[in-house]
Design a protein around this motif. Structure first.
Motif, PDB file in Angstrom:
ATOM      1  N   GLN A  54       0.835  -1.191   0.000  1.00 51.43           N
ATOM      2  CA  GLN A  54       0.000   0.000   0.000  1.00 51.43           C
ATOM      3  C   GLN A  54       0.873   1.245   0.000  1.00 51.43           C
ATOM      4  O   GLN A  54       1.875   1.323   0.724  1.00 51.43           O
ATOM      5  N   GLU A  55       0.499   2.200  -0.842  1.00 49.63           N
ATOM      6  CA  GLU A  55       1.219   3.455  -0.979  1.00 49.63           C
ATOM      7  C   GLU A  55       1.511   4.068   0.399  1.00 49.63           C
ATOM      8  O   GLU A  55       0.687   4.009   1.303  1.00 49.63           O
ATOM      9  N   ASN A  56       2.716   4.609   0.540  1.00 48.82           N
ATOM     10  CA  ASN A  56       3.209   5.276   1.751  1.00 48.82           C
ATOM     11  C   ASN A  56       3.587   4.325   2.888  1.00 48.82           C
ATOM     12  O   ASN A  56       3.949   4.783   3.963  1.00 48.82           O
ATOM     13  N   ASN A  57       3.502   3.025   2.659  1.00 46.71           N
ATOM     14  CA  ASN A  57       3.937   2.054   3.666  1.00 46.71           C
ATOM     15  C   ASN A  57       5.298   1.490   3.294  1.00 46.71           C
ATOM     16  O   ASN A  57       5.736   1.588   2.152  1.00 46.71           O
ATOM     17  N   GLU A  58       5.948   0.880   4.270  1.00 44.11           N
ATOM     18  CA  GLU A  58       7.212   0.198   3.997  1.00 44.11           C
ATOM     19  C   GLU A  58       6.956  -1.021   3.120  1.00 44.11           C
ATOM     20  O   GLU A  58       5.879  -1.615   3.180  1.00 44.11           O
ATOM     21  N   VAL A  59       7.960  -1.400   2.344  1.00 48.14           N
ATOM     22  CA  VAL A  59       7.866  -2.587   1.497  1.00 48.14           C
ATOM     23  C   VAL A  59       9.004  -3.513   1.907  1.00 48.14           C
ATOM     24  O   VAL A  59      10.134  -3.361   1.469  1.00 48.14           O
TER      25      VAL A  59
ATOM     26  N   THR B 287       6.395  -6.599  -6.421  1.00 46.65           N
ATOM     27  CA  THR B 287       6.530  -5.712  -5.276  1.00 46.65           C
ATOM     28  C   THR B 287       6.710  -4.300  -5.817  1.00 46.65           C
ATOM     29  O   THR B 287       6.733  -4.096  -7.031  1.00 46.65           O
ATOM     30  N   ASP B 288       6.833  -3.329  -4.945  1.00 54.42           N
ATOM     31  CA  ASP B 288       7.255  -1.988  -5.345  1.00 54.42           C
ATOM     32  C   ASP B 288       8.770  -2.035  -5.248  1.00 54.42           C
ATOM     33  O   ASP B 288       9.342  -1.879  -4.172  1.00 54.42           O
ATOM     34  N   TYR B 289       9.439  -2.287  -6.364  1.00 60.64           N
ATOM     35  CA  TYR B 289      10.883  -2.529  -6.349  1.00 60.64           C
ATOM     36  C   TYR B 289      11.679  -1.303  -5.930  1.00 60.64           C
ATOM     37  O   TYR B 289      12.691  -1.427  -5.242  1.00 60.64           O
ATOM     38  N   GLN B 290      11.235  -0.122  -6.320  1.00 62.38           N
ATOM     39  CA  GLN B 290      11.938   1.091  -5.900  1.00 62.38           C
ATOM     40  C   GLN B 290      11.918   1.198  -4.377  1.00 62.38           C
ATOM     41  O   GLN B 290      12.952   1.419  -3.747  1.00 62.38           O
ATOM     42  N   ALA B 291      10.753   1.040  -3.789  1.00 62.96           N
ATOM     43  CA  ALA B 291      10.633   1.137  -2.331  1.00 62.96           C
ATOM     44  C   ALA B 291      11.375  -0.007  -1.639  1.00 62.96           C
ATOM     45  O   ALA B 291      12.042   0.195  -0.620  1.00 62.96           O
ATOM     46  N   HIS B 292      11.273  -1.197  -2.192  1.00 65.13           N
ATOM     47  CA  HIS B 292      11.887  -2.386  -1.591  1.00 65.13           C
ATOM     48  C   HIS B 292      13.416  -2.275  -1.554  1.00 65.13           C
ATOM     49  O   HIS B 292      14.029  -2.417  -0.509  1.00 65.13           O
ATOM     50  N   PHE B 293      14.006  -2.001  -2.701  1.00 67.69           N
ATOM     51  CA  PHE B 293      15.465  -1.991  -2.773  1.00 67.69           C
ATOM     52  C   PHE B 293      16.091  -0.737  -2.183  1.00 67.69           C
ATOM     53  O   PHE B 293      17.202  -0.774  -1.671  1.00 67.69           O
TER      54      PHE B 293
ATOM     55  N   ASN C 277       0.436   0.835  -5.264  1.00 70.09           N
ATOM     56  CA  ASN C 277      -0.386  -0.131  -4.539  1.00 70.09           C
ATOM     57  C   ASN C 277      -0.365  -1.442  -5.305  1.00 70.09           C
ATOM     58  O   ASN C 277      -0.293  -1.447  -6.533  1.00 70.09           O
ATOM     59  N   ILE C 278      -0.457  -2.528  -4.562  1.00 70.90           N
ATOM     60  CA  ILE C 278      -0.632  -3.845  -5.180  1.00 70.90           C
ATOM     61  C   ILE C 278      -1.768  -4.503  -4.422  1.00 70.90           C
ATOM     62  O   ILE C 278      -1.691  -4.683  -3.199  1.00 70.90           O
ATOM     63  N   ASP C 279      -2.831  -4.833  -5.149  1.00 67.43           N
ATOM     64  CA  ASP C 279      -3.942  -5.496  -4.475  1.00 67.43           C
ATOM     65  C   ASP C 279      -4.395  -6.723  -5.245  1.00 67.43           C
ATOM     66  O   ASP C 279      -4.058  -6.918  -6.408  1.00 67.43           O
ATOM     67  N   CYS C 280      -5.143  -7.536  -4.537  1.00 67.59           N
ATOM     68  CA  CYS C 280      -5.544  -8.841  -5.061  1.00 67.59           C
ATOM     69  C   CYS C 280      -6.829  -8.733  -5.878  1.00 67.59           C
ATOM     70  O   CYS C 280      -7.831  -8.218  -5.393  1.00 67.59           O
ATOM     71  N   LEU C 281      -6.771  -9.239  -7.092  1.00 65.84           N
ATOM     72  CA  LEU C 281      -7.962  -9.349  -7.932  1.00 65.84           C
ATOM     73  C   LEU C 281      -8.666 -10.677  -7.681  1.00 65.84           C
ATOM     74  O   LEU C 281      -9.816 -10.858  -8.080  1.00 65.84           O
ATOM     75  N   GLU C 282      -7.965 -11.607  -7.054  1.00 67.08           N
ATOM     76  CA  GLU C 282      -8.487 -12.920  -6.654  1.00 67.08           C
ATOM     77  C   GLU C 282      -7.891 -13.245  -5.288  1.00 67.08           C
ATOM     78  O   GLU C 282      -6.941 -12.597  -4.858  1.00 67.08           O
ATOM     79  N   ASP C 283      -8.420 -14.258  -4.616  1.00 67.37           N
ATOM     80  CA  ASP C 283      -7.753 -14.762  -3.419  1.00 67.37           C
ATOM     81  C   ASP C 283      -6.362 -15.224  -3.838  1.00 67.37           C
ATOM     82  O   ASP C 283      -6.198 -15.812  -4.920  1.00 67.37           O
ATOM     83  N   CYS C 284      -5.363 -14.955  -2.996  1.00 67.50           N
ATOM     84  CA  CYS C 284      -3.979 -15.228  -3.380  1.00 67.50           C
ATOM     85  C   CYS C 284      -3.217 -15.978  -2.291  1.00 67.50           C
ATOM     86  O   CYS C 284      -3.489 -15.818  -1.102  1.00 67.50           O
ATOM     87  N   GLU C 285      -2.267 -16.779  -2.750  1.00 66.69           N
ATOM     88  CA  GLU C 285      -1.254 -17.371  -1.882  1.00 66.69           C
ATOM     89  C   GLU C 285       0.085 -16.864  -2.391  1.00 66.69           C
ATOM     90  O   GLU C 285       0.390 -16.994  -3.576  1.00 66.69           O
ATOM     91  N   ILE C 286       0.862 -16.306  -1.483  1.00 66.55           N
ATOM     92  CA  ILE C 286       2.103 -15.617  -1.823  1.00 66.55           C
ATOM     93  C   ILE C 286       3.225 -16.163  -0.957  1.00 66.55           C
ATOM     94  O   ILE C 286       3.007 -16.500   0.208  1.00 66.55           O
ATOM     95  N   LEU C 287       4.431 -16.213  -1.499  1.00 66.99           N
ATOM     96  CA  LEU C 287       5.626 -16.448  -0.698  1.00 66.99           C
ATOM     97  C   LEU C 287       6.384 -15.132  -0.614  1.00 66.99           C
ATOM     98  O   LEU C 287       6.654 -14.497  -1.636  1.00 66.99           O
ATOM     99  N   CYS C 288       6.696 -14.713   0.601  1.00 63.56           N
ATOM    100  CA  CYS C 288       7.358 -13.432   0.847  1.00 63.56           C
ATOM    101  C   CYS C 288       8.833 -13.665   1.153  1.00 63.56           C
ATOM    102  O   CYS C 288       9.180 -14.536   1.954  1.00 63.56           O
ATOM    103  N   LEU C 289       9.685 -12.863   0.531  1.00 65.69           N
ATOM    104  CA  LEU C 289      11.124 -12.946   0.739  1.00 65.69           C
ATOM    105  C   LEU C 289      11.642 -11.555   1.079  1.00 65.69           C
ATOM    106  O   LEU C 289      11.536 -10.632   0.256  1.00 65.69           O
TER     107      LEU C 289
END
Length: 186
Positions: free
Chosen positions: A40-45, A80-86, A94-106
């Motif tokens: 979500q915009e303005n949050n940490e990634v 991800t938001d690569y600019q914010a992440h790196f 923003n990144i939101d789900c268009l369907e129910d999702c299963e994600i692996l986070c690294l």
């Protein structure tokens, strides 16, 4: 836990059972519901995300409130938001789900650890980054050089299942056309 991730890695480099178990131990599994935000915009990634199941959209909302879709992410894609992440900045998209999702986070720290310890994983991420640059360039050139029909045809050629999974209003936004124009094209 995730045979999908192992297959994904092994499209580029083989890994032993022990190596894969070690790699997987650096990921955290997350389930999200349709319409839930992953970023979500303005949050940490804090994480890069590998999609096991589901469909997401990454988008930017300008000052006038217009939504600009940067990408979709479905099974076997990273998002991800690569600019914010790196750069360890606040999210600008923003990144939101268009369907129910299963994600692996690294996390970035775990990615760096894996890359420093396992040359084949560093190689994997380098190749994936290169493919990401190619896809980004193709998207930009499509927006610059193709008309609506050409952008639609390219999208359907590259990702034919999107038409069944993405609402027409969202697909039209991605292509930079009105819903009515998209209806004429499809």
């Amino acid at each position: 836990m995730s045979i999908e991730l192992r297959k994904h890695i092994e499209e580029i480099t083989p890994v032993s059972d022990d190596e894969f178990d070690y790699i997987l131990s650096h990921f955290r599994k997350k389930k999200l519901k349709k319409h839930q935000f992953l970023v979500q915009e303005n949050n940490e990634v804090l994480n890069d995300h590998y999609v096991i199941k589901g469909l997401l959209k990454a988008y930017y909302t300008n000052d006038e409130g217009k939504e600009h879709i940067l990408q979709f992410a479905m099974e076997n894609w990273w998002v991800t938001d690569y600019q914010a992440h790196f750069k360890k900045e606040k999210a600008t998209i923003n990144i939101d789900c268009l369907e129910d999702c299963e994600i692996l986070c690294l996390s970035l720290e775990n990615r760096e650890k894996l890359c420093s310890e396992l040359q084949k994983i560093e190689h994997f991420f380098r190749i994936k980054s290169n493919f990401g640059y190619v896809a980004l360039q193709r998207r930009i050139l499509s927006l610059l050089d193709k008309d609506a029909k050409g952008r639609y045809e390219q999208l359907m050629e590259l990702y034919p299942t999107l038409l069944q999974r993405v609402p027409k209003t969202i697909l039209a936004s991605y292509l930079g056309v009105s819903r009515e124009t998209l209806s004429r094209l499809s």
